[in-house]
Design an enzyme around this catalytic site. Sequence first.
Site, PDB file in Angstrom:
ATOM      1  N   ASP A 263     -26.721 -29.566 -54.081  1.00 23.45           N
ATOM      2  CA  ASP A 263     -27.972 -30.215 -54.505  1.00 23.45           C
ATOM      3  C   ASP A 263     -27.675 -31.239 -55.602  1.00 23.45           C
ATOM      4  O   ASP A 263     -26.962 -30.938 -56.563  1.00 23.45           O
ATOM      5  CB  ASP A 263     -28.955 -29.170 -55.037  1.00 23.45           C
ATOM      6  CG  ASP A 263     -30.283 -29.782 -55.399  1.00 23.45           C
ATOM      7  OD1 ASP A 263     -30.471 -30.112 -56.588  1.00 23.45           O
ATOM      8  OD2 ASP A 263     -31.133 -29.941 -54.511  1.00 23.45           O
TER       9      ASP A 263
ATOM     10  N   ASN B  51     -35.075 -41.213 -59.114  1.00 22.69           N
ATOM     11  CA  ASN B  51     -36.127 -41.957 -58.409  1.00 22.69           C
ATOM     12  C   ASN B  51     -37.138 -42.534 -59.381  1.00 22.69           C
ATOM     13  O   ASN B  51     -37.543 -43.692 -59.273  1.00 22.69           O
ATOM     14  CB  ASN B  51     -36.838 -41.043 -57.409  1.00 22.69           C
ATOM     15  CG  ASN B  51     -36.159 -41.029 -56.048  1.00 22.69           C
ATOM     16  OD1 ASN B  51     -35.435 -41.962 -55.704  1.00 22.69           O
ATOM     17  ND2 ASN B  51     -36.363 -39.970 -55.294  1.00 22.69           N
TER      18      ASN B  51
ATOM     19  N   ASP C 293     -32.087 -43.825 -52.807  1.00 24.84           N
ATOM     20  CA  ASP C 293     -31.477 -43.805 -51.470  1.00 24.84           C
ATOM     21  C   ASP C 293     -29.990 -44.152 -51.539  1.00 24.84           C
ATOM     22  O   ASP C 293     -29.166 -43.552 -50.839  1.00 24.84           O
ATOM     23  CB  ASP C 293     -32.203 -44.796 -50.549  1.00 24.84           C
ATOM     24  CG  ASP C 293     -33.593 -44.316 -50.179  1.00 24.84           C
ATOM     25  OD1 ASP C 293     -33.895 -43.124 -50.431  1.00 24.84           O
ATOM     26  OD2 ASP C 293     -34.378 -45.123 -49.644  1.00 24.84           O
TER      27      ASP C 293
ATOM     28  N   GLU D  91     -32.638 -33.990 -51.329  1.00 22.23           N
ATOM     29  CA  GLU D  91     -31.362 -34.218 -51.993  1.00 22.23           C
ATOM     30  C   GLU D  91     -30.372 -33.077 -51.772  1.00 22.23           C
ATOM     31  O   GLU D  91     -29.403 -32.931 -52.508  1.00 22.23           O
ATOM     32  CB  GLU D  91     -31.579 -34.439 -53.494  1.00 22.23           C
ATOM     33  CG  GLU D  91     -32.174 -33.259 -54.242  1.00 22.23           C
ATOM     34  CD  GLU D  91     -33.688 -33.325 -54.286  1.00 22.23           C
ATOM     35  OE1 GLU D  91     -34.285 -33.914 -53.364  1.00 22.23           O
ATOM     36  OE2 GLU D  91     -34.278 -32.776 -55.248  1.00 22.23           O
TER      37      GLU D  91
END
Length: 635
Positions: free
Chosen positions: A515, A523, A532, A558
């Site tokens: 993770d 973000n 991204d 993620e």
Amino acid sequence: MVNAVFETLKAKNQLPSPKGLALKIIQLTLKEDVTTREIAHALKTDPALSGRLIKMANVLMSYQTRPIVSIADAVMSLGLSIVRNMVLGLSLVEGGRDGACQKFDYQNFWSQSLLTAIAAKNFVEGRSMGATEEIFILGLLSQVGSLGLATAYPQEYSHILEKARAVDSGTSLIDLERTEFGLDHNQLTKEMLADWGLPQSFQLAVLHHENPALSDLTEGNRHWHILNILHIANYLSKTCLSHGQQRHEMVPKLIRTAARLGLEVDVFTELCDRTVQEWREWSKLFGIRSTEIPLFKEMLQNAPPSELETLDDGVPEISLGASYALRILVVEDDYATTSVLKRLLTKAGHAVATAENGVEAVSMLDKFIPQLIITDWHMPKMNGIEFCKALRSNELWRNVTVFVMMNQESSDRIEEIFEVGASDYLIKPVNSKALGARLFAIQRMVQLQDERELDYKQLRVVAAQLAASNQRLQQMALTDVLTSLPNRRHANDHLEQQWAMAERSGRPFSCMMVDVDFFKKVNDTYGHKVGDDVLKQVAQILRVSARKQDMVCRFGGEEFLVICPDAQTDQIYQYAERLRLNVAAKVIHLDTKVTVSIGVASKSPALLNAEMLLQLADKRLYKAKEIGRNCTVWN
């Protein structure tokens, strides 16, 4: 700076202020232990003022069962705060009938102020947004800053008014005031109301009432409604006191502004005509000049509905949401409400058609093919409820989304709306944010439906053209679009296969759940495009760092899954650490370090199937995150 200018004017006693008995009454009301009896006794010393207060109280408190006949009754019924403000208003009117500013029309100022006050009172009745007597005082004093500038700077303000009225003047009155005095009439009004102790909501209303779009008030709350009611009341007074072509140009905006507050044309027309009639009567009470104003129905005849279509008056915007344009049919018999909704939806990028009733709307369905219908409840020929029933009885239109608009929320009406098959309801005035949220949900649903239908068509074409394309499509279905890694579906299938092989052969088998730490912060800080890019880089590093026989998959968001056949239990920790350190060392383009947390699980007799293996890895991943992230947990 505004406050400093105000304090200077106040200190020099250059602003309109209550005098004599009015000042005494205001001072008395500021005492904590003052009684209504003391106020009434003081008011009795001025019979003229007492008479006006009793008349005003009877008009403003008309809902009482018995008339107010004495000043004591008036004070008791109205309350000290409202009596204080009424006395303040009467005192300012009495002392501001004329002055030294030659270009300032004192009589017209008070005529417009009184008209604004009565309009605001009538618009607010029944809306539970404050006492009508308080709103009346707000309207009466809403432009008192203009009187203040005319009083403090008679020669300078006369010159500014003349310049602002010039046809070729490229500068607004507010800009001229700020340049000359360091504040404008709205800012001065706010400071004066604050100094007189009027509520903060009133201060905000007078500050922005000429242009509500400049305020940061939340659409639909009480302060927003007070501001917009004062705005439309002020604009109505200006419209009524204008003449000829100017009035003709103002009426369409007035109608649309009223519609945004949920006042349909017929109701609004009745309120306006009642306001003008009361204004003539109140003018006598205040000793203010009144003029002949035509009935509002006559004004409307000179402002046909077509003019509302092209009017750009600051209608709020709603979010495009998923940027997916809808075909929306608005069914509403009130042309002003229709105009506001059409402009609101068109500005958001949607295709909009309109109908005046259910019968007309039914005739348009086959041609327009709406994806959403917004219909009013009350309409001639076929109302909103009957229209919904007609839609749901037709197989072709049974599933179209329908919103029903109503003037006030009622549990019985809501129940009836859903019983006939409506999808949702809207309360007038329609809140642009609430409508935008509903549209976003519809956009997603319709977009998914359209995309699904498009996918089906494409798959049929591909299957017909070449059987080999099926394999490519299957591969695409098993691959994550962003990272080009196998997706969750592919990962689950491969995990089951490897587990079965390990069961048969007795070979070791492990997996890792990976993770990206604090990915939401990436973000939020850098945007989704950078997010991204980070996911792509992490995917590439994991793929390059993994062994040839391993499969690296994007498991969701993620999270990544690394499936490791033939991985010994005592080796898997070092292997996971190598992946973790490679990620921390190689992710670029960010000011902050990007790390991962890893949970590792290996096949053991205690684990009965691949799902239990995956759950154990996931559990250890959460443990890694709980103990601080950027680490590997394997036991």
